[in-house]
Structures are given as C-alpha cells and as structure tokens.
Design an enzyme around this catalytic site. Structure first.
Site, PDB file in Angstrom:
ATOM      1  N   LYS A  10      27.446   2.893 -13.131  1.00 29.10           N
ATOM      2  CA  LYS A  10      28.306   3.983 -12.652  1.00 29.10           C
ATOM      3  C   LYS A  10      27.613   5.335 -12.752  1.00 29.10           C
ATOM      4  O   LYS A  10      27.690   6.148 -11.827  1.00 29.10           O
ATOM      5  CB  LYS A  10      29.610   4.014 -13.468  1.00 29.10           C
ATOM      6  N   MET A  11      26.939   5.580 -13.869  1.00 30.24           N
ATOM      7  CA  MET A  11      26.238   6.846 -14.044  1.00 30.24           C
ATOM      8  C   MET A  11      24.982   6.896 -13.197  1.00 30.24           C
ATOM      9  O   MET A  11      24.724   7.869 -12.487  1.00 30.24           O
ATOM     10  CB  MET A  11      25.885   7.043 -15.518  1.00 30.24           C
ATOM     11  N   GLY A 122      30.391  12.056 -17.532  1.00 28.81           N
ATOM     12  CA  GLY A 122      30.880  10.833 -16.921  1.00 28.81           C
ATOM     13  C   GLY A 122      30.325  10.623 -15.524  1.00 28.81           C
ATOM     14  O   GLY A 122      29.476  11.391 -15.041  1.00 28.81           O
ATOM     15  N   LYS A 170      23.713  14.971 -28.174  1.00 23.07           N
ATOM     16  CA  LYS A 170      24.702  14.209 -27.394  1.00 23.07           C
ATOM     17  C   LYS A 170      25.522  13.297 -28.308  1.00 23.07           C
ATOM     18  O   LYS A 170      26.729  13.112 -28.096  1.00 23.07           O
ATOM     19  CB  LYS A 170      23.991  13.379 -26.322  1.00 23.07           C
ATOM     20  N   HIS A 173      28.056  15.448 -29.883  1.00 21.00           N
ATOM     21  CA  HIS A 173      29.026  15.759 -28.822  1.00 21.00           C
ATOM     22  C   HIS A 173      30.073  14.659 -28.720  1.00 21.00           C
ATOM     23  O   HIS A 173      31.275  14.914 -28.645  1.00 21.00           O
ATOM     24  CB  HIS A 173      28.280  15.922 -27.496  1.00 21.00           C
ATOM     25  N   ASN A 174      29.616  13.404 -28.731  1.00 20.68           N
ATOM     26  CA  ASN A 174      30.554  12.300 -28.593  1.00 20.68           C
ATOM     27  C   ASN A 174      31.437  12.146 -29.831  1.00 20.68           C
ATOM     28  O   ASN A 174      32.604  11.762 -29.729  1.00 20.68           O
ATOM     29  CB  ASN A 174      29.800  11.001 -28.302  1.00 20.68           C
ATOM     30  N   GLU A 177      34.034  14.686 -29.384  1.00 23.11           N
ATOM     31  CA  GLU A 177      34.926  14.167 -28.339  1.00 23.11           C
ATOM     32  C   GLU A 177      35.948  13.200 -28.936  1.00 23.11           C
ATOM     33  O   GLU A 177      37.136  13.251 -28.598  1.00 23.11           O
ATOM     34  CB  GLU A 177      34.066  13.471 -27.284  1.00 23.11           C
ATOM     35  N   ARG A 269      40.157   3.979 -34.179  1.00 27.61           N
ATOM     36  CA  ARG A 269      39.783   3.051 -33.107  1.00 27.61           C
ATOM     37  C   ARG A 269      39.578   1.641 -33.656  1.00 27.61           C
ATOM     38  O   ARG A 269      39.963   0.660 -33.014  1.00 27.61           O
ATOM     39  CB  ARG A 269      38.528   3.551 -32.385  1.00 27.61           C
TER      40      ARG A 269
END
Length: 298
Positions: A10-11, A122, A170, A173-174, A177, A269
């Site tokens: 997808k990316m 995304g 990154k 960052h996640n 998020e 989660r």
C-alpha cells in the site's frame, strides 16, 4: 533520478506513483506479479526478478526498500551481491533503529551508502506527500534532497542525524501516536457510557472546528463514525499493533525515561485481544482510516 524500488504494498505502490508523477524513472520489483502489474499501470518499469531490477539501473545505483522490517535482512542478502561500491540503499520501512545502525556499519565496509528514512502519513501520505525523517550521512542526505522533497508534503522532511536516527525518530513518533489514539478512544468511551445519549459523530464534528484537540486523528474519527455509525458495530474492539510501540518502551527503558502514557496504550492493545471494548473500537477505526488496516469484526 532513476531509482530501483523494492516493495509494492500500500505504501510502496503509492510512493512509486508519486515519484513517477514527479518525473523520476522507477524500476520496480516485488515478488507478486499482481503488484508488479499495478506498478506498471502507474508508469513504473516493472521487472520479474530483483537481478533484472538492479541490472536496469545506472551506476552508481540507488535502491529504495519499502518492505516489512522482518523482510529487510533477507532482501539485503539477495541484493548485496548485485551492488557495488558507491551504490546507495535507502530503507523507507519501519525497521528497528539499532538494526539500521548495524546495517550502516556493515554496508560502509563494502563502500555502500545507507540511509534510514522513517515515513509517516499512511498510504495517502505516500501518494500525496509524506512526512520523512532521515538518518545517515548528511552529505548523502543533501545529495538526495531533491528526491526527498518530491516525496514529502511541503516542508515535511528533515535530516535527523547519524545512521539510525531516522528510524529512531519514527519509532518514537509511533509511540506518541499510540498514546494520542488511546486518549481519544478513552474519552469517547466515557461519553458513550454516559446518560446523555450523545451523538458521537456530532461531538467529533464540533471537536474538529478549532477545539484544542482538533487534529487529523479527530477528523479521521469523524470519518469513521460517518462510515460505520456511531456505535462502530462493524469494527473490532481488539486492537492490533505492529511493534513500534513496544520498541519505544524498550528504548525508553534503556534511556531511563518514564513513558507512562505510551506504556499504558501498548498494554491496552495487548489486553484488548481478550477484552475488546469501545475504546478499542475507536483506536481500531483510527488505524483503519489512516493506514487502511483491516479492523472489521470477524
């Protein structure tokens, strides 16, 4: 530039289309014939083997990897015998930053240059402009800056530091998020549980008009309520995770930094696998909106 591009998910496919649109010549490869055909449709030159892909590139070669982090090592094992001194490998996936540091050292011995680039935004960002966090040698970064500018949203790229820094930033960052989505999920579950019979779609709409928490995440939540209804009945209350939150916890522990919010969101989660909830539905819906993750109830 003429770039070898490996990985057409997808990316990857969306980024290939953006690069072609910006005038770059892309030689694409993925094991899937269907993925290669899709890349051809958006203007790339697809090759049936990795060897053919690399042989089609001018020396010194530039190869961009956009594969899952667990596949990077096997791809490199196949790729490295095909490369030579002066070539450049760019890892645009979510690889563990310590692995990127190690790979940079090992590749330097072979005189192959390496950049680790964290990519956020995304699939939509990959197509219309992503946020790029770059690690590696600054001179190599400067050499590729025009390409990075073409991939990124306006002003959405930057040099983070030595090898590993791009994937480290990154990763954090996640982790952030995770915490932001957790707070939104918990807040909306509180409202959903109240006696006020709130229209959560209307709440999200109002939040999205210059409130303090107005953000892409609350916009995506409003979109999810519009798509699935305010009860999110079709969405799973068990939230999957791809690993970066756990990596952030490990890094924080190594650095002696408390990260209570991120840790709570990661543990939530894990707990949600056996104990789904409305908070989980909200977080799952957000993952679906920005990343296209499959989150429907089974």
């Amino acid at each position: 530039m003429k770039i070898g591009y490996i990985g057409l998910g997808k990316m990857g496919l969306n980024m290939v289309e953006r690069l072609v649109e910006k005038g770059h010549e892309i030689i694409a490869y993925a094991p899937s014939e269907k993925s290669r055909a899709s890349a051809t449709l958006v203007g790339a030159h697809s090759k049936e083997t990795l060897k053919e892909c690399i042989e089609a590139l001018p020396v010194p070669r530039t190869v961009w990897l956009m594969v899952p982090h667990k596949a990077v090592e096997s791809v490199l094992e196949e790729l490295l015998p095909l490369l030579g001194a002066g070539d450049t490998i760019i890892d645009g996936g979510n690889s563990p930053y310590k692995e990127s540091m190690r790979r940079a050292v090992e590749l330097e011995v072979k005189n192959i240059r390496f950049m680790d680039i964290g990519v956020s935004g995304g699939p939509a960002g990959a197509r219309h402009g992503a946020c790029l966090m770059v690690g590696g040698n600054r001179k190599v970064f400067e050499e590729y800056e025009n390409v990075l500018k073409d991939i990124a949203v306006e002003n959405g790229y930057g040099y983070m530091g030595k090898s590993g820094a791009g994937h480290f930033v990154k990763m954090v960052h996640n982790g952030i998020e995770y915490g932001m989505m957790q707070a939104i999920g918990e807040g909306f579950e509180v409202m959903q549980s109240s006696d006020f019979q709130l229209d959560l779609r209307e709440v999200s709409r109002v939040y999205n008009h210059n409130s303090v928490i107005t953000s892409r995440l609350t916009v995506w939540l409003e979109d999810a309520f519009a798509q699935y209804g305010t009860d999110l009945a079709a969405i799973s209350g068990s939230v999957a995770q791809s690993g970066e939150g756990l990596w952030t916890l490990d890094a924080a522990k190594d650095l002696g930094v408390p990260v209570a919010v991120i840790e709570t969101s990661v543990r939530f989660r894990e707990h949600s696998q056996e104990h789904p909830s409305f908070t989980g539905k909200v977080v799952s819906a957000l993952r679906n909106q920005f990343g296209g993750h499959e989150v429907k109830n089974k």
